[in-house]
Design an enzyme around this catalytic site. Structure first.
Site, PDB file in Angstrom:
ATOM      1  NE  ARG A  39      20.193   9.091 -39.916  1.00 30.78           N
ATOM      2  CZ  ARG A  39      20.688   8.084 -40.501  1.00 30.78           C
ATOM      3  NH1 ARG A  39      21.585   8.048 -41.358  1.00 30.78           N
ATOM      4  NH2 ARG A  39      19.510   6.864 -40.100  1.00 30.78           N
ATOM      5  NE  ARG A  43      17.483   4.855 -35.168  1.00 34.29           N
ATOM      6  CZ  ARG A  43      18.877   3.855 -35.961  1.00 34.29           C
ATOM      7  NH1 ARG A  43      18.438   2.897 -35.573  1.00 34.29           N
ATOM      8  NH2 ARG A  43      19.799   4.737 -36.037  1.00 34.29           N
ATOM      9  NE  ARG A  52      11.735   2.858 -33.725  1.00 31.61           N
ATOM     10  CZ  ARG A  52      12.313   2.545 -32.902  1.00 31.61           C
ATOM     11  NH1 ARG A  52      13.950   2.193 -33.581  1.00 31.61           N
ATOM     12  NH2 ARG A  52      12.420   1.361 -31.086  1.00 31.61           N
ATOM     13  CG  ASP A  88      17.092   7.008 -45.333  1.00 28.82           C
ATOM     14  OD1 ASP A  88      17.160   6.738 -44.761  1.00 28.82           O
ATOM     15  OD2 ASP A  88      18.078   6.333 -46.854  1.00 28.82           O
ATOM     16  CE1 TYR A 165      23.973   1.051 -46.762  1.00 34.09           C
ATOM     17  CE2 TYR A 165      24.328   3.468 -47.710  1.00 34.09           C
ATOM     18  CZ  TYR A 165      24.561   2.414 -47.225  1.00 34.09           C
ATOM     19  OH  TYR A 165      25.017   3.194 -45.619  1.00 34.09           O
TER      20      TYR A 165
HETATM   21  O1  CP3 Z   1      19.074  14.186 -40.104  1.00 34.19           O
HETATM   22  C1  CP3 Z   1      17.991  13.916 -40.511  1.00 34.19           C
HETATM   23  O2  CP3 Z   1      16.894  13.838 -39.511  1.00 34.19           O
HETATM   24  C2  CP3 Z   1      17.114  13.750 -41.572  1.00 34.19           C
HETATM   25  C3  CP3 Z   1      16.747  11.804 -41.961  1.00 34.19           C
HETATM   26  C4  CP3 Z   1      17.677  11.325 -42.329  1.00 34.19           C
HETATM   27  C5  CP3 Z   1      17.450   9.761 -41.886  1.00 34.19           C
HETATM   28  N1  CP3 Z   1      18.600   9.375 -42.954  1.00 34.19           N
HETATM   29  C6  CP3 Z   1      16.820   9.300 -41.927  1.00 34.19           C
HETATM   30  C7  CP3 Z   1      17.020   7.867 -41.353  1.00 34.19           C
HETATM   31  C8  CP3 Z   1      19.246  11.369 -42.934  1.00 34.19           C
HETATM   32  C9  CP3 Z   1      19.434  13.039 -43.095  1.00 34.19           C
HETATM   33  C10 CP3 Z   1      19.350  10.367 -43.929  1.00 34.19           C
HETATM   34  C11 CP3 Z   1      20.499  10.054 -44.199  1.00 34.19           C
HETATM   35  C12 CP3 Z   1      20.712   8.829 -45.234  1.00 34.19           C
HETATM   36  N2  CP3 Z   1      20.391   7.389 -44.948  1.00 34.19           N
HETATM   37  C13 CP3 Z   1      22.410   8.274 -45.037  1.00 34.19           C
HETATM   38  C14 CP3 Z   1      23.117   9.960 -44.955  1.00 34.19           C
HETATM   39  C15 CP3 Z   1      23.484   9.962 -43.356  1.00 34.19           C
HETATM   40  C16 CP3 Z   1      24.648   9.305 -42.590  1.00 34.19           C
HETATM   41  O3  CP3 Z   1      23.794   8.696 -41.789  1.00 34.19           O
HETATM   42  O4  CP3 Z   1      25.459   8.405 -42.944  1.00 34.19           O
HETATM   43  C17 CP3 Z   1      22.534   7.257 -45.045  1.00 34.19           C
HETATM   44  C18 CP3 Z   1      24.105   6.324 -45.429  1.00 34.19           C
HETATM   45  C19 CP3 Z   1      21.382   6.103 -45.181  1.00 34.19           C
HETATM   46  C20 CP3 Z   1      21.320   5.425 -44.881  1.00 34.19           C
HETATM   47  C21 CP3 Z   1      20.312   4.405 -43.973  1.00 34.19           C
HETATM   48  N3  CP3 Z   1      18.764   4.224 -43.628  1.00 34.19           N
HETATM   49  C22 CP3 Z   1      21.007   3.738 -43.026  1.00 34.19           C
HETATM   50  C23 CP3 Z   1      22.620   3.443 -42.797  1.00 34.19           C
HETATM   51  C24 CP3 Z   1      19.969   3.474 -42.254  1.00 34.19           C
HETATM   52  C25 CP3 Z   1      19.860   2.168 -41.556  1.00 34.19           C
HETATM   53  C26 CP3 Z   1      20.859   2.471 -40.253  1.00 34.19           C
HETATM   54  C27 CP3 Z   1      20.135   3.565 -39.282  1.00 34.19           C
HETATM   55  O5  CP3 Z   1      21.091   4.048 -39.246  1.00 34.19           O
HETATM   56  O6  CP3 Z   1      19.375   2.531 -38.352  1.00 34.19           O
HETATM   57  C28 CP3 Z   1      19.273   3.926 -42.735  1.00 34.19           C
HETATM   58  C29 CP3 Z   1      17.230   3.617 -41.562  1.00 34.19           C
HETATM   59  C30 CP3 Z   1      17.436   5.422 -41.113  1.00 34.19           C
HETATM   60  N4  CP3 Z   1      17.376   6.362 -42.169  1.00 34.19           N
HETATM   61  C31 CP3 Z   1      16.547   5.868 -39.546  1.00 34.19           C
HETATM   62  C32 CP3 Z   1      16.438   7.002 -39.997  1.00 34.19           C
HETATM   63  C33 CP3 Z   1      15.954   7.962 -38.782  1.00 34.19           C
HETATM   64  C34 CP3 Z   1      16.661   4.830 -39.112  1.00 34.19           C
HETATM   65  C35 CP3 Z   1      15.893   3.185 -38.805  1.00 34.19           C
HETATM   66  C36 CP3 Z   1      15.029   3.816 -38.977  1.00 34.19           C
HETATM   67  O7  CP3 Z   1      14.584   5.067 -38.527  1.00 34.19           O
HETATM   68  O8  CP3 Z   1      13.364   2.872 -38.996  1.00 34.19           O
END
Ligand code: CP3
Length: 355
Positions: A39, A43, A52, A88, A165
């Site tokens: 990640r 943020r 964002r 994502d 999910y």
């Molecule tokens: O690693 C990176 O920088 C690449 C980006 C990346 C995102 N999601 C961007 C994201 C990656 C590798 C993911 C994978 C992901 N997404 C996983 C597996 C990794 C982990 O953390 O367990 C999962 C379970 C998700 C599902 C998901 N997406 C959730 C649960 C959420 C909301 C919770 C949160 O962390 O905010 C997201 C949203 C998300 N995906 C964000 C980002 C940067 C945040 C929301 C936003 O940017 O508006």
């Protein structure tokens, strides 16, 4: 095998200026281990928050220019040894006809979760070029922007994590509804898991064709399952993906809370295994059979420590894993409240190792 099965990425691996990450994946000896952060495009970066505030989440994922720009932000700011495509795991169920929304502070929401065999029958294995072409365009654009400085990682969620999910309908501490569906209706559960697996294989193959240098499978919720259930509902499907991809790209499997499965994973064709911070380096090496490259496992909250402590702990972690067959990373994604200079200190500590 026909010629279409062997794809040379547009900018060949040999052309990369920094190939530490790929060397570690092959188990080759290195001066110091490579480092990146799960990640890392996220943020905690002010430049990410700016985008964002302007564009909603799936617009950022679906616009190749935005996805590529966000992917390279951490490369400029903290200079890790690999980039991971901004996207994502939930773009895959969306492409399969499952409606997914992302609500601020609530995380993913699936308004019509899958709860019956009839629901499972409505989910389809899509033409990935038609439904996910924007991801492949983002890969190509990102490769151009990276200019062969560092490799690019593509990723997907594990079938089990996507299933969680799709069935639960939202994030959860225990995913009981998803587990209950497996235990009460295993045939329907396996049909859905297989559809997700088939889609993921097509999707990741196309990402490789578009230019990613390695792929990672995120099994974020594998640790919810008992060791026996993990084999049946998660590993069985991850292993199909590993087998389908291993000839064309290195595959990293990250299972959060899945230390109990490291033995099975270590016997697979994966190039590396992710480890979270609840498993010591010594146990991870022992459980995985001692020969496979490991990746991890700094506690993401530990980046809140003072910078000198972070650096000291990173050096200890490298000593414990050993510098070879090792990729420095966090044990899960970086938290939004981490100061950028602390994230940078984590990366710098690895680069200073052995100096
Ligand atoms: O690693 C990176 O920088 C690449 C980006 C990346 C995102 N999601 C961007 C994201 C990656 C590798 C993911 C994978 C992901 N997404 C996983 C597996 C990794 C982990 O953390 O367990 C999962 C379970 C998700 C599902 C998901 N997406 C959730 C649960 C959420 C909301 C919770 C949160 O962390 O905010 C997201 C949203 C998300 N995906 C964000 C980002 C940067 C945040 C929301 C936003 O940017 O508006």
């Amino acid at each position: 095998m026909n010629n279409n099965d062997i794809q040379i990425p547009p900018s060949g691996v040999r052309g990369l200026k920094n190939d530490l990450f790929l060397k570690a994946l092959k188990g080759e000896t290195v001066q110091r281990p490579p480092v990146w952060m799960m990640r890392q495009a996220g943020r905690y970066l002010p430049e990410f928050r700016e985008l964002r505030d302007k564009y909603d989440f799936f617009t950022r994922c679906e616009t190749p220019e935005l996805a590529a720009e966000i992917t390279v932000q951490p490369i400029h700011r903290i200079a890790p040894d690999a980039a991971i495509l901004f996207s994502d795991i939930l773009v895959v169920p969306r492409a399969m006809g499952i409606h997914v929304e992302l609500k601020d502070n609530l995380g993913p929401i699936i308004p019509n979760p899958i709860r019956s065999l009839a629901d499972v029958h409505k989910v389809y294995v899509p033409d990935v070029n038609e439904t996910l072409g924007y991801v492949f365009d983002a890969v190509k654009l990102t490769k151009e922007m990276l200019n062969d400085e560092v490799p690019l990682i593509g990723f997907a969620g594990s079938p089990w994590t996507i299933f969680c999910y799709a069935v639960e309908g939202k994030g959860s501490k225990s995913f009981d509804t998803a587990k209950g569906f497996c235990f009460s209706n295993p045939a329907a559960a396996h049909t859905l898991l297989q559809k997700i697996t088939d889609t993921t294989i097509l999707y990741l193959k196309e990402k490789v064709k578009s230019g990613v240098n390695a792929v990672q499978i995120f099994d974020s919720w594998g640790g919810m399952l008992s060791p026996v259930d993990y084999q049946e509902f998660s590993w069985k499907y991850i292993n199909q993906i590993v087998d389908a991809l291993a000839d064309i790209t290195p595959v990293i499997v990250f299972g959060k809370g899945c230390w109990f499965a490291l033995g099975e994973m270590g016997k697979s064709r994966a190039s590396a295994l992710g480890v979270d911070w609840t498993c010591s380096a010594r146990n991870a090496r022992y459980l995985s059979g001692g020969n496979i490259t490991l990746q991890g496992n700094f506690d993401p909250s530990r980046l809140l420590s003072p910078i000198p402590t972070i650096k000291k702990m990173v050096h200890q972690m490298i000593d414990e894993f050993g510098k070879d067959k090792y990729i420095v990373n966090l044990g899960h994604g970086i938290l939004p409240n981490i100061p950028v200079d602390h994230a940078k200190a984590f990366i710098d500590a690895v680069k200073e190792y052995g100096n």
